[in-house]
Design a protein around this motif. Structure first.
Motif, mmCIF file in Angstrom:
data_model
loop_
_atom_site.group_PDB
_atom_site.id
_atom_site.type_symbol
_atom_site.label_atom_id
_atom_site.label_comp_id
_atom_site.label_asym_id
_atom_site.label_seq_id
_atom_site.Cartn_x
_atom_site.Cartn_y
_atom_site.Cartn_z
ATOM 1 N N LEU A 11 0.845 -1.181 0.000
ATOM 2 C CA LEU A 11 0.000 0.000 0.000
ATOM 3 C C LEU A 11 0.884 1.234 0.000
ATOM 4 N N ARG A 13 0.805 5.513 0.046
ATOM 5 C CA ARG A 13 -0.021 6.675 0.329
ATOM 6 C C ARG A 13 0.848 7.920 0.423
ATOM 7 N N VAL A 19 -5.350 5.985 5.935
ATOM 8 C CA VAL A 19 -5.426 4.750 5.164
ATOM 9 C C VAL A 19 -5.905 3.622 6.078
ATOM 10 N N LEU A 21 -6.260 -0.495 6.722
ATOM 11 C CA LEU A 21 -5.758 -1.824 6.402
ATOM 12 C C LEU A 21 -6.794 -2.848 6.833
ATOM 13 N N THR A 86 5.355 4.443 7.801
ATOM 14 C CA THR A 86 5.921 3.440 6.906
ATOM 15 C C THR A 86 6.426 2.257 7.717
ATOM 16 N N THR A 110 0.751 -6.441 5.633
ATOM 17 C CA THR A 110 0.619 -5.361 4.646
ATOM 18 C C THR A 110 1.804 -4.435 4.825
ATOM 19 N N LEU A 112 3.137 -0.951 4.237
ATOM 20 C CA LEU A 112 2.654 0.406 3.959
ATOM 21 C C LEU A 112 3.844 1.335 3.759
#
Lengths: 115, 108
Positions: A11, A13, A19, A21, A86, A110, A112
């Motif tokens: 992902l 952004r 955001v 998840l 992050t 995930t 990010l």
């Protein structure tokens, strides 16, 4: 196939955007957890939930929010207030110990990236 | 304060060279101690739960043991596919506490 699914796998952004998840489990586990993992570090607990409509802050909850409206689902929102979002995010679920055993299983994670 | 410490941080072995990973803990009450394997970019894979001192569990080349203060993950005759980071966690009450892991590299 029983297990935990997280989406998306990657992902991206822009800074300042919230955001969410996704985390879904079909293991019929009562408890669910969100962890953050940074390179070379262990897992840090963000939020956890022992039962539907109830959740508790973990060690690093600032800048994150969660909901637990269904037993199977525990989405995590990373808000713009999180200073360093992050990271690799891991969702987990566990048995509650009512049968005398405890086991915690993880989703695939995930990753990010916020720029 | 509840705490989990794993050692060594990294371990390099030759294929077939047996060794042990250590997980020491200080918690007020222990519901369970857990071992996981994590490959790069993936979620941890559950290996074992140990509940009381003296308990042992085995899976292929891995054997986990538990005392009142620490747990060992013994790896017998490791293969290159055993290379991964091994994580230890404890459950005192409702929250799991994780160590930083031991990164194992098995050379052929």
């Amino acid at each position: 196939d029983g297990g935990i699914t997280q989406s998306p796998k990657y992902l991206f952004r822009k800074e300042g955007q919230n955001v969410t998840l996704s985390c879904e489990q079909n293991l019929n586990h009562d408890a669910m957890y969100w962890y953050r993992q940074d390179p070379g570090q262990g897992l840090r607990l963000i939020y956890y939930s022992q039962i539907v409509n109830d959740f508790q802050k973990g060690d690093i909850a600032e800048g994150y929010s969660v909901s637990r409206e269904k037993k199977e689902s525990f989405p995590l929102t990373v808000t713009s207030a999180q200073k360093n979002p992050t990271a690799f995010y891991l969702c987990a679920s566990s048995t509650s110990g009512r049968t005398g055993s405890y086991e915690q299983y993880f989703g695939p994670g995930t990753r990010l990236t916020v720029t | 304060e509840d705490q989990v410490t794993q050692s060594p941080e990294a371990l390099r072995l030759q294929e077939g060279e047996s060794s042990s990973l250590n997980c020491s803990y200080t918690v007020s009450g222990l519901r369970g101690l857990f071992w996981y394997r994590q490959d790069p970019g993936k979620g941890p894979e559950f290996l074992f739960t140990l509940y009381s001192a003296g308990e042992e569990k085995e899976k292929e080349r891995l054997k986990a043991t538990l005392t009142k203060k620490e747990s060992f993950l013994h790896i017998t005759a490791p293969k290159p596919e055993d290379s991964a980071t091994y994580l230890c966690a404890v459950l005192p009450f409702n929250k799991f506490y994780f160590g930083s892991g031991t990164k194992l590299n098995v050379k052929p």
